[in-house]
Design a protein around this motif. Structure first.
Motif, PDB file in Angstrom:
ATOM      1  N   GLY A 176     -33.515  37.268  34.043  1.00 43.76           N
ATOM      2  CA  GLY A 176     -35.088  36.441  33.300  1.00 43.76           C
ATOM      3  C   GLY A 176     -34.368  35.585  31.809  1.00 43.76           C
ATOM      4  N   LEU A 177     -33.337  35.336  32.420  1.00 47.96           N
ATOM      5  CA  LEU A 177     -32.549  33.995  30.802  1.00 47.96           C
ATOM      6  C   LEU A 177     -32.835  32.736  31.659  1.00 47.96           C
ATOM      7  N   MET A 178     -33.908  32.341  32.097  1.00 46.63           N
ATOM      8  CA  MET A 178     -34.366  31.070  32.877  1.00 46.63           C
ATOM      9  C   MET A 178     -33.493  29.717  31.967  1.00 46.63           C
ATOM     10  N   THR A 179     -33.286  29.563  30.709  1.00 43.75           N
ATOM     11  CA  THR A 179     -33.311  28.681  30.769  1.00 43.75           C
ATOM     12  C   THR A 179     -31.387  28.367  30.619  1.00 43.75           C
ATOM     13  N   ILE A 180     -30.706  29.505  30.364  1.00 47.39           N
ATOM     14  CA  ILE A 180     -29.081  29.744  31.165  1.00 47.39           C
ATOM     15  C   ILE A 180     -29.242  29.428  32.531  1.00 47.39           C
ATOM     16  N   ALA A 181     -30.287  30.304  33.163  1.00 48.39           N
ATOM     17  CA  ALA A 181     -30.006  29.777  34.885  1.00 48.39           C
ATOM     18  C   ALA A 181     -29.688  28.684  35.168  1.00 48.39           C
ATOM     19  N   ALA A 182     -31.091  27.509  34.235  1.00 48.65           N
ATOM     20  CA  ALA A 182     -31.006  26.477  35.172  1.00 48.65           C
ATOM     21  C   ALA A 182     -30.185  25.826  34.183  1.00 48.65           C
ATOM     22  N   SER A 183     -29.478  25.652  33.261  1.00 46.56           N
ATOM     23  CA  SER A 183     -28.178  25.006  33.074  1.00 46.56           C
ATOM     24  C   SER A 183     -26.919  25.607  34.052  1.00 46.56           C
ATOM     25  N   HIS A 184     -26.865  26.496  34.128  1.00 51.95           N
ATOM     26  CA  HIS A 184     -25.926  26.608  35.506  1.00 51.95           C
ATOM     27  C   HIS A 184     -25.675  26.128  37.008  1.00 51.95           C
ATOM     28  N   TYR A 185     -27.234  26.239  36.860  1.00 50.35           N
ATOM     29  CA  TYR A 185     -27.818  25.370  38.395  1.00 50.35           C
ATOM     30  C   TYR A 185     -27.194  23.919  38.463  1.00 50.35           C
ATOM     31  N   LYS A 186     -27.626  23.231  36.681  1.00 48.26           N
ATOM     32  CA  LYS A 186     -27.367  21.840  37.127  1.00 48.26           C
ATOM     33  C   LYS A 186     -26.069  21.875  37.152  1.00 48.26           C
ATOM     34  N   ASN A 187     -25.051  22.763  36.405  1.00 42.55           N
ATOM     35  CA  ASN A 187     -23.937  22.641  36.557  1.00 42.55           C
ATOM     36  C   ASN A 187     -23.322  22.664  38.151  1.00 42.55           C
ATOM     37  N   ALA A 188     -24.204  23.669  39.105  1.00 44.84           N
ATOM     38  CA  ALA A 188     -23.155  23.799  40.095  1.00 44.84           C
ATOM     39  C   ALA A 188     -23.702  22.851  40.997  1.00 44.84           C
ATOM     40  N   ALA A 189     -24.866  21.724  40.608  1.00 45.98           N
ATOM     41  CA  ALA A 189     -24.919  21.120  41.729  1.00 45.98           C
ATOM     42  C   ALA A 189     -24.574  19.358  41.073  1.00 45.98           C
ATOM     43  N   GLU A 190     -24.089  19.566  40.021  1.00 47.44           N
ATOM     44  CA  GLU A 190     -22.755  18.807  39.457  1.00 47.44           C
ATOM     45  C   GLU A 190     -21.738  18.591  39.799  1.00 47.44           C
ATOM     46  N   MET A 191     -21.069  20.135  40.351  1.00 40.22           N
ATOM     47  CA  MET A 191     -20.050  19.978  41.095  1.00 40.22           C
ATOM     48  C   MET A 191     -19.977  19.777  42.195  1.00 40.22           C
ATOM     49  N   GLN A 192     -20.801  20.464  43.020  1.00 42.30           N
ATOM     50  CA  GLN A 192     -20.851  20.296  44.637  1.00 42.30           C
ATOM     51  C   GLN A 192     -21.299  18.810  44.963  1.00 42.30           C
ATOM     52  N   ASP A 193     -22.600  17.933  44.042  1.00 41.10           N
ATOM     53  CA  ASP A 193     -21.774  16.231  43.591  1.00 41.10           C
ATOM     54  C   ASP A 193     -21.087  15.866  43.969  1.00 41.10           C
ATOM     55  N   LEU A 194     -19.844  15.862  43.504  1.00 41.35           N
ATOM     56  CA  LEU A 194     -18.144  15.994  42.645  1.00 41.35           C
ATOM     57  C   LEU A 194     -17.203  16.357  44.417  1.00 41.35           C
ATOM     58  N   PHE A 195     -17.673  17.572  44.541  1.00 35.79           N
ATOM     59  CA  PHE A 195     -16.943  18.365  45.521  1.00 35.79           C
ATOM     60  C   PHE A 195     -17.103  17.366  46.839  1.00 35.79           C
ATOM     61  N   LYS A 196     -18.990  16.897  47.192  1.00 35.20           N
ATOM     62  CA  LYS A 196     -18.755  15.870  48.601  1.00 35.20           C
ATOM     63  C   LYS A 196     -17.974  14.410  47.902  1.00 35.20           C
ATOM     64  N   LEU A 197     -18.212  13.797  47.404  1.00 33.98           N
ATOM     65  CA  LEU A 197     -17.926  12.319  46.765  1.00 33.98           C
ATOM     66  C   LEU A 197     -16.178  12.877  47.148  1.00 33.98           C
ATOM     67  N   THR A 198     -15.652  13.786  46.350  1.00 33.05           N
ATOM     68  CA  THR A 198     -14.089  13.509  47.034  1.00 33.05           C
ATOM     69  C   THR A 198     -13.983  13.880  47.805  1.00 33.05           C
ATOM     70  N   ALA A 199     -14.468  14.612  48.683  1.00 35.23           N
ATOM     71  CA  ALA A 199     -14.220  14.823  49.817  1.00 35.23           C
ATOM     72  C   ALA A 199     -14.298  13.952  50.937  1.00 35.23           C
ATOM     73  N   ASP A 200     -15.593  13.044  50.341  1.00 34.40           N
ATOM     74  CA  ASP A 200     -15.950  12.409  51.435  1.00 34.40           C
ATOM     75  C   ASP A 200     -14.874  10.850  51.749  1.00 34.40           C
ATOM     76  N   LYS A 201     -14.389  11.490  50.098  1.00 33.47           N
ATOM     77  CA  LYS A 201     -12.882  10.035  49.992  1.00 33.47           C
ATOM     78  C   LYS A 201     -12.257  10.312  50.295  1.00 33.47           C
ATOM     79  N   ILE A 202     -11.201  11.410  50.476  1.00 37.17           N
ATOM     80  CA  ILE A 202     -10.353  12.058  51.174  1.00 37.17           C
ATOM     81  C   ILE A 202     -10.393  11.706  53.085  1.00 37.17           C
TER      82      ILE A 202
END
Length: 207
Positions: A176-202
């Motif tokens: 039920g910790l929605m604010t904390i959950a949203a923060s973690h999901y935001k970080n997850a999305a940012e890391m996923q974007d970085l992963f895709k960007l770097t994988a594409d470059k490689i």
């Protein structure tokens, strides 16, 4: 001789990975461990610190794979703790000899062990703590990889961090910790974007 023994160990490890039957996997992993330890003994006798760090890493990998095949909770915990111990020893030597690439890799490996421990049967009461340990080591690995401009390590660390943040987000959401959950999901999305960007470059470079 040490290199030959290490290569034989790596061959047994690869063969173990290829089998589905747990008892067969364990047989090959045990043989791999035997040859890695023989290689380590020679490396220690000759004082080859770079080789010792690699051997520590290889032995830690074996214990981690054995943990994944274990069924008994106590055995799983013991194997992961052994994997953690050997990877920590590897990290210490990389730091001592100033091998930043080795440090980056060991930080990533240790983060992965903590992530797996977080979902193991005996560690459920420490899941949150272990996930944050995994996050800490993987963040260190990512920062080091970015500093050294190692795209493969950036890709790997960002992908693992994405997984960690998704698990943390789900845990917070369930509590039920929605604010904390949203923060973690935001970080997850940012890391996923970085992963895709770097994988594409490689992939573009390799193409």
């Amino acid at each position: 001789i040490a290199r030959i023994l290490n290569n034989i160990g790596a061959l047994y490890l690869k063969q173990g990975d290829a089998f589905f039957k747990t008892s067969t996997k364990e047989e090959y992993f045990t043989k791999a461990l035997e040859f890695y330890q023989k290689s380590l003994k020679i490396l220690e006798d000759t004082g080859d610190k770079d080789g010792i760090a690699r051997a520590f890493n290889n032995i830690g990998e074996i214990y981690g794979k054995q943990a994944e095949e274990e069924l008994k909770p106590d055995s799983i915990s013991r194997k992961y703790n052994q994997a953690l111990e050997w990877n920590q020893k590897s990290l210490k030597i990389w730091q001592e000899i100033g091998d930043k690439k080795g440090v980056t890799n060991s930080l990533y490996n240790i983060g992965g062990i903590y992530l797996k421990q977080a979902s193991s049967p005996n560690e459920k009461n420490k899941g949150e703590f272990l996930l944050h340990k995994a996050e800490d080591y993987c963040k260190q690995s990512l920062l080091s990889a970015q500093e050294l401009k190692y795209p493969e390590h950036i890709r790997n660390a960002s992908e693992r961090l994405s997984i960690i943040y998704k698990v943390l987000g789900k845990s917070a959401y369930t509590s039920g910790l929605m604010t904390i959950a949203a923060s973690h999901y935001k970080n997850a999305a940012e890391m996923q974007d970085l992963f895709k960007l770097t994988a594409d470059k490689i992939n573009n470079v390799e193409a």
